[in-house]
Motif scaffolding. Structure first.
Motif, PDB file in Angstrom:
ATOM      1  N   GLY A   1      -6.850   0.496  -5.572  1.00 54.64           N
ATOM      2  CA  GLY A   1      -5.616   0.079  -4.918  1.00 54.64           C
ATOM      3  C   GLY A   1      -5.732  -1.308  -4.314  1.00 54.64           C
TER       4      GLY A   1
ATOM      5  N   LYS B   1      -4.409   5.558   2.307  1.00 62.71           N
ATOM      6  CA  LYS B   1      -3.578   4.358   2.463  1.00 62.71           C
ATOM      7  C   LYS B   1      -4.236   3.377   3.438  1.00 62.71           C
ATOM      8  CE  LYS B   1       1.064   2.803   3.823  1.00 62.71           C
ATOM      9  NZ  LYS B   1       0.730   2.107   5.080  1.00 62.71           N
TER      10      LYS B   1
ATOM     11  N   GLU C   1      -5.242  13.472   1.626  1.00 64.20           N
ATOM     12  CA  GLU C   1      -5.052  12.252   0.835  1.00 64.20           C
ATOM     13  C   GLU C   1      -4.246  11.181   1.562  1.00 64.20           C
ATOM     14  OE1 GLU C   1      -5.249  14.070  -3.683  1.00 64.20           O
ATOM     15  OE2 GLU C   1      -3.392  14.257  -2.538  1.00 64.20           O
ATOM     16  N   ALA C   2      -3.573  11.562   2.632  1.00 65.36           N
ATOM     17  CA  ALA C   2      -2.817  10.566   3.404  1.00 65.36           C
ATOM     18  C   ALA C   2      -3.727   9.535   4.050  1.00 65.36           C
ATOM     19  CB  ALA C   2      -1.984  11.272   4.486  1.00 65.36           C
TER      20      ALA C   2
ATOM     21  N   GLU D   1       0.761   4.053  -2.933  1.00 62.78           N
ATOM     22  CA  GLU D   1       0.093   5.287  -2.502  1.00 62.78           C
ATOM     23  C   GLU D   1       0.163   6.431  -3.524  1.00 62.78           C
ATOM     24  OE1 GLU D   1      -0.328   8.005   1.534  1.00 62.78           O
ATOM     25  OE2 GLU D   1       1.562   6.945   1.153  1.00 62.78           O
TER      26      GLU D   1
ATOM     27  N   ALA E   1       0.823  -1.204   0.000  1.00 61.12           N
ATOM     28  CA  ALA E   1       0.000   0.000   0.000  1.00 61.12           C
ATOM     29  C   ALA E   1       0.860   1.258   0.000  1.00 61.12           C
ATOM     30  CB  ALA E   1      -0.938  -0.002   1.205  1.00 61.12           C
ATOM     31  N   THR E   2       1.980   1.203   0.702  1.00 64.30           N
ATOM     32  CA  THR E   2       2.907   2.342   0.716  1.00 64.30           C
ATOM     33  C   THR E   2       3.486   2.578  -0.673  1.00 64.30           C
ATOM     34  OG1 THR E   2       3.486   1.953   3.042  1.00 64.30           O
ATOM     35  CG2 THR E   2       5.042   3.242   1.720  1.00 64.30           C
TER      36      THR E   2
END
Length: 427
Positions: free
Chosen positions: A139, A409, A405-406, A30, A26-27
Motif C-alpha cells: 500500500g 491503514k 484488519e482495520a 484500504e 490510504a482510506t
C-alpha cells in the motif's frame, strides 16, 4: 529569526497537508490492502520457500513501474522508486514468511497450506502478522509511487524472506540480504510489526533497544558412564547438568545490572541417557540468551562459559560451551536521534493520545541487521479490536492468532509519512 520561524511554520503546514493527502489515499486503498492481506494469509509459505509470495509481490511492483529485483537472499524482492532528483535513499521493509502452525481461529480465509519443515510435512500459517506487513508495504509503495513528484531521492521497498529463521543448514533473512548488498547506499530504514494485543490506531515506539539480541547456545556436559546402582563409579553428567542449569540462572539475578536493562537466559531442552539404571556419558543442554545491551550481552556470554566450566570442573566433569549455537541476532536498536526527529511524524499520523513509548521486549527481530548498517526505526502498530480485552487477544505464534484488519491503514500511512518527512528533513 522571523524568517526562520516562518519557514518552520510553512514546513509544518506542508507536512500536515501532505499527511491529509496520504490519509485520504490510504482510506481509498484500504479495501485493496485487506484483499492483499487475505491472499497472503490463505497462501502462506515457510522461510526461504516464499516462491509464490515473491512472484505475487514482484508482479505487483513491476505493475507500478518500479525497478524490481527478485531472488534476493533466495526469495526476497527489492524494488526501487527513483525520483530522478537528489536526496536520501529510504528503505522500507516487510517480512514474508509464515510459520509451521496449524490455524484454528475460524476465519473464512484461514490457511489450509502444507509445507515441509525439517524434513516433515507441516501445516503453515501466518501466525505473526507478516501477511499484514507485506500488504501494508504494498500500500505504501502505491501511494509513494503516485506521489513521486513530491519526493526527492529514492525509496527502496524490501520484502524480506526468512525472518523467522532459515531452515537448518541454510542462510537467509536480513543478514543474508545485507551480505548481498541490499543496504548499500541506503541512508535510513523503517520497519513495522503489527501487534495482536495493542489497540487498532495505536503506534508504539522506544528509544534505543526495543527488541532483544538473541544468542542460542549449547552446553555438552561430559562425564563417565556407570550403572545407576553404583553412582560413585561414575562422573555423573546428569547431576552436573542440573547444577549448571541452576547456576546459569544466578548470572542474571546476581551478576548483571538489571536496573539498566533486562536479560534472560533459558534452558529449553535437556538430552541425555536412555535407561533409568544407566548414568550416561554425556548430557546436552540447549537454550537461548536474550539481552538489550551490548556490554551486558558480552558479560553474559563470558559468564556462561565461566559458570558451566567451573561447575563441571567441581564435579570432575567437562563442559563444552558452543555460543552461539546457530543464528544470532543483534539488538533491534532505534537510533535515539532519529527517533526524536521522527516522533512528530508518529503523532501527526496516529493522532493525539495514540502514540505510546513502551518498554523493550525480550523477543527478537532480524530487522536489527539492517539497523547495524544504517540508522533505523522499528515500530509496533495496533492490530487488536478496541472492544476486545487485552487478556483475550490471541498471542503471536499460536493457532488462534488473528488481528483486526482495520489496523493496517495506520501502518500504510506511517510507512508513507516517515518516508516523506525524512526526505523533507534532508532537503
Amino acid at each position: 529569526m522571523k524568517t526562520a520561524l516562518s519557514a518552520i511554520a510553512l514546513i509544518c503546514l506542508s507536512s500536515a497537508a501532505v499527511a491529509d493527502q496520504v490519509s485520504q489515499q490510504a482510506t481509498q486503498l484500504e479495501p485493496q490492502v485487506i484483499e492483499w492481506r487475505r491472499h497472503f494469509h490463505q497462501h502462506p509459505e515457510l522461510s526461504n520457500r516464499e516462491f509464490e509470495t515473491a512472484k505475487y509481490i514482484e508482479n505487483y511492483l513491476k505493475g507500478l513501474g518500479l525497478q524490481v529485483q527478485s531472488g534476493v537472499a533466495h526469495t526476497g524482492v527489492v524494488a526501487i522508486l527513483d525520483t530522478g532528483k537528489p536526496g536520501p535513499v529510504v528503505a522500507l521493509r516487510a517480512d514474508m514468511d509464515g510459520l509451521p502452525v496449524k490455524e484454528q481461529n475460524g476465519l473464512p480465509f484461514r490457511s489450509q497450506a502444507i509445507g515441509e519443515y525439517n524434513g516433515e510435512k507441516v501445516p503453515v500459517m501466518h501466525a505473526c502478522g507478516h501477511d499484514t506487513h507485506m500488504a501494508m508495504l504494498m500500500g505504501a509503495a502505491k501511494i509513494l509511487t503516485d506521489m513521486k513528484s513530491q519526493l526527492s531521492g529514492k525509496v527502496k521497498f524490501v520484502f524480506q524472506p526468512a525472518e523467522e529463521g532459515a531452515p537448518v543448514g541454510e542462510k537467509g533473512g536480513a543478514e543474508l540480504m545485507v551480505a548481498e548488498g541490499v543496504m548499500k547506499g541506503v541512508d535510513v530504514v523503517f520497519g513495522l510489526h503489527i501487534s495482536s494485543d495493542t489497540d487498532v490506531g495505536t503506534v508504539e515506539y522506544r528509544h534505543g533497544g526495543i527488541m532483544a539480541a538473541v544468542d542460542p547456545y549449547k552446553i555438552v556436559v561430559k562425564g563417565k558412564q556407570a550403572h545407576g546402582a553404583y553412582p560413585w563409579l561414575s562422573v555423573d553428567p546428569v547431576v552436573t547438568s542440573a547444577q549448571i542449569v541452576m547456576g546459569l540462572q544466578t548470572i542474571v539475578s546476581r551478576e548483571l545490572p538489571l536496573t539498566q536493562d533486562a536479560a534472560v537466559i533459558t534452558v529449553g531442552s535437556i538430552h541425555g541417557g536412555n535407561r533409568s539404571n544407566i548414568i550416561p556419558n554425556q548430557v546436552e543442554l540447549v537454550g537461548t540468551i536474550r539481552t538489550l545491551d551490548d556490554a551486558m550481552r558480552e558479560d553474559l556470554h563470558a559468564a556462561v562459559h565461566r559458570k558451566a566450566k567451573g561447575i563441571a570442573d567441581s564435579m570432575r566433569a567437562e563442559a563444552e560451551v558452543i555460543l552461539p549455537y546457530g543464528d544470532s541476532y543483534p539488538v533491534t536498536y532505534n537510533d535515539p536521534t532519529l527517533m526524536d526527529k521522527m516522533l512528530p511524524t508518529l503523532h501527526r499520523t496516529a493522532g493525539q493520545g495514540k502514540v505510546q513509548e513502551v518498554k523493550a521486549v525480550t523477543g527478537a527481530e532480524d530487522f536489527s541487521f539492517f539497523q547495524k548498517e544504517v540508522p533505523g526505526l522499528y515500530l509496533f502498530v495496533g492490530g487488536k479490536s478496541v472492544d476486545l480485552p487485552k487478556h483475550q487477544a490471541p498471542a503471536h505464534h499460536t493457532p488462534e492468532f488473528r488481528i483486526d484488519e482495520a489496523g493496517m491503514k495506520l501502518g500504510v500511512e506511517l510507512l508513507t509519512n516517515l518516508t516523506l518527512d525524512y526526505m523533507q528533513q534532508r532537503q
